[in-house]
Design a protein around this motif. Sequence first.
Motif, PDB file in Angstrom:
ATOM      1  N   GLY A 164      76.207  -6.913 -27.139  1.00  0.00           N
ATOM      2  CA  GLY A 164      76.611  -5.562 -26.762  1.00  0.00           C
ATOM      3  C   GLY A 164      75.411  -4.694 -26.433  1.00  0.00           C
ATOM      4  N   ALA A 165      74.391  -5.304 -25.868  1.00  0.00           N
ATOM      5  CA  ALA A 165      73.134  -4.603 -25.598  1.00  0.00           C
ATOM      6  C   ALA A 165      73.071  -4.094 -24.165  1.00  0.00           C
ATOM      7  CB  ALA A 165      71.948  -5.532 -25.863  1.00  0.00           C
ATOM      8  N   GLU A 166      72.245  -3.097 -23.953  1.00  0.00           N
ATOM      9  CA  GLU A 166      71.979  -2.562 -22.625  1.00  0.00           C
ATOM     10  C   GLU A 166      70.771  -3.278 -22.033  1.00  0.00           C
ATOM     11  OE1 GLU A 166      70.399   1.634 -20.595  1.00  0.00           O
ATOM     12  OE2 GLU A 166      70.798   1.503 -22.748  1.00  0.00           O
ATOM     13  N   VAL A 167      70.870  -3.669 -20.752  1.00  0.00           N
ATOM     14  CA  VAL A 167      69.753  -4.290 -20.054  1.00  0.00           C
ATOM     15  C   VAL A 167      68.990  -3.217 -19.288  1.00  0.00           C
ATOM     16  CG1 VAL A 167      69.062  -5.975 -18.311  1.00  0.00           C
ATOM     17  CG2 VAL A 167      70.933  -6.506 -19.879  1.00  0.00           C
ATOM     18  N   VAL A 168      67.669  -3.160 -19.531  1.00  0.00           N
ATOM     19  CA  VAL A 168      66.814  -2.162 -18.886  1.00  0.00           C
ATOM     20  C   VAL A 168      65.910  -2.884 -17.891  1.00  0.00           C
ATOM     21  CG1 VAL A 168      65.103  -0.352 -19.257  1.00  0.00           C
ATOM     22  CG2 VAL A 168      66.834  -0.812 -21.021  1.00  0.00           C
ATOM     23  N   PRO A 169      66.193  -2.808 -16.580  1.00  0.00           N
ATOM     24  CA  PRO A 169      65.351  -3.491 -15.586  1.00  0.00           C
ATOM     25  C   PRO A 169      63.963  -2.866 -15.525  1.00  0.00           C
ATOM     26  CG  PRO A 169      67.492  -2.854 -14.667  1.00  0.00           C
ATOM     27  CD  PRO A 169      67.329  -2.118 -15.956  1.00  0.00           C
ATOM     28  N   MET A 170      62.949  -3.729 -15.375  1.00  0.00           N
ATOM     29  CA  MET A 170      61.568  -3.253 -15.342  1.00  0.00           C
ATOM     30  C   MET A 170      60.711  -4.295 -14.638  1.00  0.00           C
ATOM     31  SD  MET A 170      59.650  -1.687 -18.704  1.00  0.00           S
ATOM     32  CE  MET A 170      61.108  -0.701 -19.083  1.00  0.00           C
TER      33      MET A 170
END
Length: 263
Positions: A164-170
């Motif tokens: 249930g995590a948020e993916v942070v593109p970088m």
Amino acid sequence: MNNIRNDHEVARDLATEAGQQLLKLRAKHGFDEPEVLRTLGDRTSHEFLFSALGRLRPSDPVLSEEGADNEARLESQRVWIIDPLDGTREFSESGRTDWAVHVALWENGELTAGAVALPAQGSTLSTVDPPWLPEERPAGQRLRITASRTRSPEFVQRMSTQLGAEVVPMGSAGAKICAVLLGIADIYVHAGGQYEWDSAAPVAVAREAGLHASRIDGSRLTYNGEEPWLPDILVCRPELSGMLLASIRDVADRDGAGPHSGE
């Protein structure tokens, strides 16, 4: 002067100075010819770091993304591992700050000093004075996983769904690990393989700050190998490591494929 302390300062100062040179290149050349800017950035930063280390640490071999491999490093007790410009694509794009300069020292089997300059963010994180890690995450805060912005991170997506995590593109791997160090993200996991210079410096700083850093099966990260390649990596807050390693195993078992699938 204490030699270990001095190595920390050398890593910090050289990474910072290389970053300043890269900012000047950006300002001078602009972004109309990104390929030219990327080539200039790689070459300028490599030449500066290689020359400076040759002057300051003449007996130490250097392993660099932009230089020919020096086999003498395999017999040496001290090797500098550098990535003159991590996140070359982001460096050549106006407004992006997720690129970095990495300088690390490997000594007798361990990373003993390191620095990651984030020039466009105006900071350098290093083992001289590693970032302070808050004792606890804010209660109820959703987990955040840093992931590549240019390649489809299928394994990370499967893992984020389970957690249930948020993916942070970088962009840069160094910027991703620094995001964990700075509390912008909680987890950096990568299973598509990368070179040692992609992670040596940020892992040195992360460990000094108290973060967990390992292979995704929990085994030790090793550097200065004959082939400078690491198949996978996990960097996270230490209290999350057991849960995350179990999640990685579960995702791999449930999908019937190894975690490298789709990376």
